[in-house]
Design a protein around this motif. Structure first.
Motif, PDB file in Angstrom:
ATOM      1  N   THR A 183     -48.280 -34.017 -42.648  1.00 35.91           N
ATOM      2  CA  THR A 183     -47.832 -34.766 -43.819  1.00 35.91           C
ATOM      3  C   THR A 183     -46.599 -34.075 -44.373  1.00 35.91           C
ATOM      4  OG1 THR A 183     -50.103 -35.422 -44.351  1.00 35.91           O
ATOM      5  CG2 THR A 183     -48.440 -35.640 -46.085  1.00 35.91           C
ATOM      6  N   PRO A 184     -45.408 -34.640 -44.180  1.00 37.90           N
ATOM      7  CA  PRO A 184     -44.171 -33.981 -44.640  1.00 37.90           C
ATOM      8  C   PRO A 184     -44.127 -33.864 -46.151  1.00 37.90           C
ATOM      9  CG  PRO A 184     -43.702 -35.745 -43.069  1.00 37.90           C
ATOM     10  CD  PRO A 184     -45.130 -35.894 -43.478  1.00 37.90           C
ATOM     11  N   PRO A 185     -43.360 -32.903 -46.670  1.00 34.19           N
ATOM     12  CA  PRO A 185     -43.172 -32.791 -48.122  1.00 34.19           C
ATOM     13  C   PRO A 185     -42.573 -34.082 -48.685  1.00 34.19           C
ATOM     14  CG  PRO A 185     -42.318 -30.858 -46.993  1.00 34.19           C
ATOM     15  CD  PRO A 185     -42.650 -31.851 -45.928  1.00 34.19           C
ATOM     16  N   THR A 186     -42.850 -34.330 -49.952  1.00 31.11           N
ATOM     17  CA  THR A 186     -42.371 -35.561 -50.583  1.00 31.11           C
ATOM     18  C   THR A 186     -41.023 -35.381 -51.265  1.00 31.11           C
ATOM     19  OG1 THR A 186     -43.627 -35.021 -52.575  1.00 31.11           O
ATOM     20  CG2 THR A 186     -44.713 -36.413 -50.931  1.00 31.11           C
ATOM     21  N   THR A 187     -40.391 -34.218 -51.079  1.00 29.43           N
ATOM     22  CA  THR A 187     -39.094 -33.958 -51.695  1.00 29.43           C
ATOM     23  C   THR A 187     -38.081 -35.021 -51.275  1.00 29.43           C
ATOM     24  OG1 THR A 187     -39.555 -31.595 -51.598  1.00 29.43           O
ATOM     25  CG2 THR A 187     -37.273 -32.249 -52.000  1.00 29.43           C
ATOM     26  N   ALA A 188     -37.380 -35.565 -52.255  1.00 30.00           N
ATOM     27  CA  ALA A 188     -36.400 -36.618 -51.976  1.00 30.00           C
ATOM     28  C   ALA A 188     -35.045 -36.009 -51.632  1.00 30.00           C
ATOM     29  CB  ALA A 188     -36.257 -37.551 -53.171  1.00 30.00           C
ATOM     30  N   VAL A 189     -34.378 -36.607 -50.670  1.00 29.57           N
ATOM     31  CA  VAL A 189     -33.010 -36.246 -50.290  1.00 29.57           C
ATOM     32  C   VAL A 189     -32.193 -37.524 -50.264  1.00 29.57           C
ATOM     33  CG1 VAL A 189     -31.529 -35.351 -48.461  1.00 29.57           C
ATOM     34  CG2 VAL A 189     -33.689 -34.223 -48.975  1.00 29.57           C
ATOM     35  N   GLU A 190     -30.964 -37.450 -50.698  1.00 27.49           N
ATOM     36  CA  GLU A 190     -30.108 -38.629 -50.723  1.00 27.49           C
ATOM     37  C   GLU A 190     -29.188 -38.658 -49.506  1.00 27.49           C
ATOM     38  OE1 GLU A 190     -26.942 -40.967 -53.630  1.00 27.49           O
ATOM     39  OE2 GLU A 190     -28.179 -39.352 -54.402  1.00 27.49           O
ATOM     40  N   ILE A 191     -29.145 -39.799 -48.857  1.00 26.51           N
ATOM     41  CA  ILE A 191     -28.227 -40.021 -47.747  1.00 26.51           C
ATOM     42  C   ILE A 191     -27.458 -41.307 -48.023  1.00 26.51           C
ATOM     43  CG2 ILE A 191     -28.027 -40.554 -45.286  1.00 26.51           C
ATOM     44  CD1 ILE A 191     -30.332 -38.736 -44.730  1.00 26.51           C
ATOM     45  N   ASN A 192     -26.163 -41.222 -47.992  1.00 26.79           N
ATOM     46  CA  ASN A 192     -25.293 -42.360 -48.283  1.00 26.79           C
ATOM     47  C   ASN A 192     -24.198 -42.404 -47.217  1.00 26.79           C
ATOM     48  OD1 ASN A 192     -23.791 -44.419 -49.341  1.00 26.79           O
ATOM     49  ND2 ASN A 192     -23.251 -43.371 -51.245  1.00 26.79           N
ATOM     50  N   GLN A 193     -24.330 -43.312 -46.242  1.00 24.38           N
ATOM     51  CA  GLN A 193     -23.367 -43.400 -45.154  1.00 24.38           C
ATOM     52  C   GLN A 193     -23.065 -44.864 -44.828  1.00 24.38           C
ATOM     53  OE1 GLN A 193     -25.681 -40.557 -42.495  1.00 24.38           O
ATOM     54  NE2 GLN A 193     -23.597 -39.861 -42.102  1.00 24.38           N
ATOM     55  N   ASN A 194     -21.858 -45.097 -44.354  1.00 21.76           N
ATOM     56  CA  ASN A 194     -21.428 -46.448 -43.995  1.00 21.76           C
ATOM     57  C   ASN A 194     -20.996 -46.511 -42.532  1.00 21.76           C
ATOM     58  OD1 ASN A 194     -21.761 -47.287 -46.702  1.00 21.76           O
ATOM     59  ND2 ASN A 194     -19.698 -46.558 -47.213  1.00 21.76           N
ATOM     60  N   TYR A 195     -21.270 -47.651 -41.908  1.00 18.78           N
ATOM     61  CA  TYR A 195     -20.831 -47.949 -40.542  1.00 18.78           C
ATOM     62  C   TYR A 195     -21.205 -46.833 -39.578  1.00 18.78           C
ATOM     63  CZ  TYR A 195     -18.259 -51.631 -42.898  1.00 18.78           C
ATOM     64  OH  TYR A 195     -17.932 -52.717 -43.666  1.00 18.78           O
TER      65      TYR A 195
END
Length: 369
Positions: A127-139
């Motif tokens: 069960t992976p940690p629930t820590t949120a990470v932001e990823i913002n990528q286009n194309y």
């Protein structure tokens, strides 16, 4: 000799399999796609069916043929790369999420028929940690997105393109602790290593921008190796808050704040030559192994393997510092290794062979808490 099945570009099985090949090499690397290469004679019946962008199937799965060359002597060389349908051939116009690993993977694989499973370093459900990470990528392709996810969450992935399953592990999770040994004058035919601090830093200045375009800056430090100050600069605009940037920067610095050690080992063919040694010298990608060569002793991890299936003694592996995992079966293999040394070390080699006492020293170092 492993049989290689040949398919056309529509994945229709061809009439002739590739059965008479040589120099069959499989290159595997953590978080990279497996590649294969092999030679066949141009007179083989299967040659007429080999086409670029066609497929071959091995015990590792399906591969796409990317190169097909014929030299003056009539030797055909085939290069193929592991296939990732719906992952490498689809472009995402925009991907923007701030979420946990499991949510991010679910979003990344939406619209495909691939399943995702999570396993820990013992290959048990994780069960992976629930820590949120932001990823913002286009194309980007899904494969590029998955590489970003591997980097952002510090995970490792294995791909099964026959059953369309992605197995996700925590960092260091691929591989096992088999108690495998690579020893100079025993099962190593050549050995080299390099170490450097070219990319070393213990202070990392991290920069990004928030959703409104404002600059974000945090500083993270790690003086665990030396107190001498070495500053590095890292910019990554995927992280939109100080908290997420700091968390990612701390993970980045954990890698950068240690010297780099790289080992390259060419193995002798004792695994096939001496059946007794199979359990001691068998390894897979990601395994932790015990190394003793050129005065270096320790536990290191197989991060890349160029395995020559037809000529095993030409197999080359690359090692890096291993994760701290208990070698549960090391003691049994240690006893077996003593028997091997006693049985196979010639009298004139006693001066250069690895003393059995060294085997005990290594076992004590690893098994002592």
């Amino acid at each position: 000799m492993q049989l290689i099945y040949l398919y056309d570009d529509k994945k229709k099985l061809c009439d002739h399999a590739i059965s008479h090949h040589w120099n069959y090499t499989v290159t595997k690397e953590i978080n990279q796609l497996t590649q294969i290469e092999f030679n066949i004679d141009y007179k083989e019946p299967c040659v007429k069916d080999i086409k670029l962008e066609g497929y071959v199937k091995t015990v590792d799965g399906f591969f796409i043929i990317k190169e097909f060359n014929i030299d003056d002597e009539g030797t055909c060389t085939v290069y193929a790369t592991y296939e990732l349908p719906q992952i490498k051939d689809r472009v995402l116009r925009q991907f923007k999420h701030n979420a946990s690993l499991t949510t991010m993977m679910a979003q990344a694989m939406t619209g495909t028929d691939w399943a995702v499973g999570y396993f820990d370093i013992d290959h048990k459900p994780w069960t992976p940690p629930t820590t949120a990470v932001e990823i913002n990528q286009n194309y980007i392709t899904r494969w590029q997105l998955l590489q970003s996810i591997m980097d952002a969450y510090k995970v490792e992935m294995e791909f099964d393109n026959v059953n369309k399953v992605i197995r996700v592990y925590p960092s260091g999770g691929i591989g096992e602790n088999r108690g495998t040994y690579f020893f100079e004058n025993l099962n190593i035919s050549s050995f080299s290593y390099d170490s450097n601090t070219e990319s070393y830093c213990n202070v990392l200045e991290c920069y990004s921008k928030d959703n409104d375009g404002n600059d974000i800056h945090v500083t993270v430090e790690d003086y665990s190796y030396t107190t001498r100050r070495h500053v590095g600069i890292w910019k990554d605009e995927r992280y939109k808050s100080e908290a997420s940037l700091k968390s990612a920067g701390e993970k980045k610095l954990k890698e950068l704040s240690q010297p780099i050690y790289n080992f390259q080992v060419t193995l002798a063919d004792l695994q096939n030559a001496i059946p007794l040694t199979r359990n001691v010298f068998y390894f897979e990608l990601g395994d932790n192994i015990v190394l003793s060569a050129k005065g270096i002793k320790g536990t290191y991890r197989v991060v890349k393997a160029v395995q020559n299936v037809d000529v095993p003694e030409q197999t080359i592996i690359e090692l890096k510092s291993a994760t701290s995992r208990l070698q549960s079966n090391l003691a049994d293999n240690n006893r077996l290794l003593k028997d091997i040394i006693n049985n196979y070390t010639e009298p004139e080699d006693v001066g250069t062979a690895i003393p059995v006492a060294d085997v005990d020293d290594i076992a004590d170092d690893i098994l002592t808490p």
